[in-house]
Design a protein around this motif. Structure first.
Motif, PDB file in Angstrom:
ATOM      1  N   SER A 113       2.898   5.814   7.581  1.00 23.18           N
ATOM      2  CA  SER A 113       2.412   6.643   8.990  1.00 23.18           C
ATOM      3  C   SER A 113       3.588   7.329   8.850  1.00 23.18           C
ATOM      4  N   GLY A 114       4.210   7.825   8.301  1.00 23.75           N
ATOM      5  CA  GLY A 114       5.452   8.827   8.156  1.00 23.75           C
ATOM      6  C   GLY A 114       6.527   9.125   7.070  1.00 23.75           C
ATOM      7  N   THR A 157       9.936   8.798  -3.572  1.00 21.51           N
ATOM      8  CA  THR A 157       8.297   8.281  -2.724  1.00 21.51           C
ATOM      9  C   THR A 157       8.304   9.199  -1.249  1.00 21.51           C
ATOM     10  N   GLY A 158       8.573   9.439  -0.868  1.00 22.89           N
ATOM     11  CA  GLY A 158       8.705  10.647  -0.031  1.00 22.89           C
ATOM     12  C   GLY A 158       9.216  10.730   1.961  1.00 22.89           C
ATOM     13  N   HIS A 159      10.308  10.211   1.626  1.00 24.49           N
ATOM     14  CA  HIS A 159      11.366   9.433   2.385  1.00 24.49           C
ATOM     15  C   HIS A 159      12.709  10.131   2.444  1.00 24.49           C
ATOM     16  N   ARG A 160      13.156  10.634   3.619  1.00 24.37           N
ATOM     17  CA  ARG A 160      14.580  10.366   3.553  1.00 24.37           C
ATOM     18  C   ARG A 160      15.405   9.417   3.298  1.00 24.37           C
ATOM     19  N   ARG A 176       0.708  -0.914  -0.037  1.00 23.28           N
ATOM     20  CA  ARG A 176       0.199   0.148   0.276  1.00 23.28           C
ATOM     21  C   ARG A 176       1.145   1.389   0.183  1.00 23.28           C
ATOM     22  N   SER A 177       1.884   0.779   0.446  1.00 24.33           N
ATOM     23  CA  SER A 177       2.854   2.262   0.522  1.00 24.33           C
ATOM     24  C   SER A 177       3.684   2.424  -1.180  1.00 24.33           C
ATOM     25  N   ASP A 178       3.596   4.282  -0.844  1.00 21.87           N
ATOM     26  CA  ASP A 178       4.578   4.422  -2.599  1.00 21.87           C
ATOM     27  C   ASP A 178       5.431   3.518  -2.738  1.00 21.87           C
ATOM     28  N   PHE A 179       6.156   3.742  -2.287  1.00 27.04           N
ATOM     29  CA  PHE A 179       7.851   2.662  -2.425  1.00 27.04           C
ATOM     30  C   PHE A 179       8.040   1.438  -2.465  1.00 27.04           C
ATOM     31  N   PRO A 228      14.200  17.680   5.829  1.00 21.08           N
ATOM     32  CA  PRO A 228      13.412  16.299   6.348  1.00 21.08           C
ATOM     33  C   PRO A 228      12.838  15.495   5.368  1.00 21.08           C
ATOM     34  N   ARG A 229      13.615  15.868   4.429  1.00 16.70           N
ATOM     35  CA  ARG A 229      13.109  14.660   3.007  1.00 16.70           C
ATOM     36  C   ARG A 229      14.810  14.826   1.878  1.00 16.70           C
ATOM     37  N   ASP A 230      15.554  15.724   2.587  1.00 19.30           N
ATOM     38  CA  ASP A 230      16.397  15.958   1.813  1.00 19.30           C
ATOM     39  C   ASP A 230      17.738  14.855   2.046  1.00 19.30           C
TER      40      ASP A 230
END
Length: 414
Positions: A32-33, A65-68, A4-7, A119-121
């Motif tokens: 969730s974050g 996909t929004g993570h670091r 379900r997560s994009d990653f 935070p996502r760099d």
């Protein structure tokens, strides 16, 4: 399972997942974050090669996909050497060699990741910053008790080496402890809970996950990618002339384009999914092409893969150079051209006879010396042995013969 997560969904549809620890739990954490994840790269050479590319791609998709992502330079672990898949200990490098290698490989990551303080760099760190500061007795006392010899002997990186009766030094045996400590340290410094790597790193990753659980009381996760081999079983990232380096000064954008252009037919879809950013609908369309049209898909693969690493201008220039050389042939480049009978190519035409007839060498002895030096090329790929020319070597109607970078000729079937 259905992610379900994009990653994880992106990795799954692009064929980038081999195995993982509690993938269902990781899927939930990703939804969730922001999750921080890392991959380590030992600095054994001045450039990474194409075999490392899949790991860089994982970091790219983690960020997209929004993570670091964390790119961990192995300044400390390189001093020990990963024993995984090796029959003997790596040559030990000096601190100066390792520092120079790290400088050489750092630049590639900026092509795939966005670095900064957000935070996502992406973050780049060097494990020598903490590993070289550990006291040996303190490390053994605080962390050696978390690993059993019995379990360490069960991991492939150790077991296979011993099964082959190849000596393993105590220095190498410590590598998996050091890699596990990296995960623990990255959790403490950056809240990192995900380690990724190749399938051969599974044992090292599992040890790190376990150490984080024991020392930090946190559930960490591990994901590995499939073993990178071609349809014919050859290890990816190698050519007959050596490694496919990612640094342009060690492997030119044109040679890099040609490497991908020469992908085996059966691998085109897999390579498009893993090593380009093309939408999967377009990947599936190109992968479905058959016959002569598969060459069009290979050109797209070559151009997109090269653009990702070296930039769009370099990729388009490489594609145009190849088009002029192979499609317009002698008319465009003034290259000498010879014709070899279809029947002779079907049976296997003598390699050095073609180079002699094209005027690229004056004797077969000279040709063999060029082979030993890695200077004799067919379709821009250096040969390590003398082998016949066949129809399988034809690219866009011709076979390109080269000595070094400046002497070329074309072979056409007649």
């Amino acid at each position: 399972m259905t992610f379900r997560s994009d990653f994880l969904r992106t990795l799954d549809e692009r064929g980038l997942i081999h195995q993982g620890t509690n993938l269902e739990g990781l899927d939930e954490r990703l939804r969730s974050g922001v999750v921080t994840g890392y991959i380590g790269f030992d600095a054994t050479a001045r450039s990474l090669h194409a075999g490392s590319l899949i790991q860089i791609v994982l970091l790219h998709w983690l960020q997209e996909t929004g993570h670091r992502p964390i790119a961990l330079m192995g300044g400390g672990t390189t001093k020990v050497g990963d024993p995984t898949g090796k029959d003997q200990q790596r040559a030990l490098l000096t601190d100066a060699d390792i520092a120079a290698n790290i400088e050489g490989i750092k630049g590639v990551f900026a092509k795939f990741l966005r670095f900064g303080s957000g935070p996502r760099d992406a973050v780049m760190v060097n494990n020598d910053d903490w590993l070289s500061r550990l006291g040996y007795v303190e490390f053994l006392r605080d962390y050696g008790t978390e690993f059993t010899i019995n379990r360490m002997l069960s991991f492939d990186s150790v077991r296979l080496r011993l099964d082959r009766e190849s000596p393993m030094t105590f220095l190498e045996f410590n590598y998996m402890l050091m890699q596990a400590y990296d995960f623990h340290e990255l959790y403490r410094r950056y809240g990192c809970i995900l380690q990724m790597g190749g399938s051969d790193q599974w044992g090292n990753i599992v040890n790190g996950v376990e150490l984080c659980r024991r020392k930090d009381g946190v559930e960490a996760f591990g994901v590995t990618t499939p073993l990178l081999t071609t349809a014919s079983g050859r290890k990816m990232g190698k050519t007959e002339g050596g490694a496919v380096w990612l640094n342009a000064d060690m492997f030119s954008p044109y040679d890099y384009w040609q490497y991908w252009r020469n992908t085996e037919d059966a691998d085109v879809g897999v390579m498009l999914a893993r090593f380009t950013k093309l939408p999967m609908a377009e990947v599936r369309r190109l992968a479905a092409l058959r016959g002569a049209e598969i060459n069009d898909a290979k050109k797209v693969l070559a151009t997109e893969a090269t653009a990702w690493l070296h930039g769009r201008a370099a990729a388009d220039d490489a594609a145009e150079t190849a088009r002029r050389t192979f499609e317009e042939g002698a008319a465009a480049e003034g290259l000498p051209t010879l014709t070899i009978a279809e029947s002779e190519l079907a049976a296997g035409a003598p390699l050095l006879d073609a180079f002699l007839e094209a005027g690229l060498i004056e004797s077969k002895g000279e040709g063999r010396r060029h082979i030993k030096a890695g200077a004799l090329k067919v379709n821009d790929i250096p040969l390590s042995e003398e082998k016949p020319l066949t129809r399988a070597d034809i690219r866009a109607g011709a076979i390109k013969l080269s000595i070094g970078k400046k002497k070329h000729a074309l072979v056409r079937a007649g």
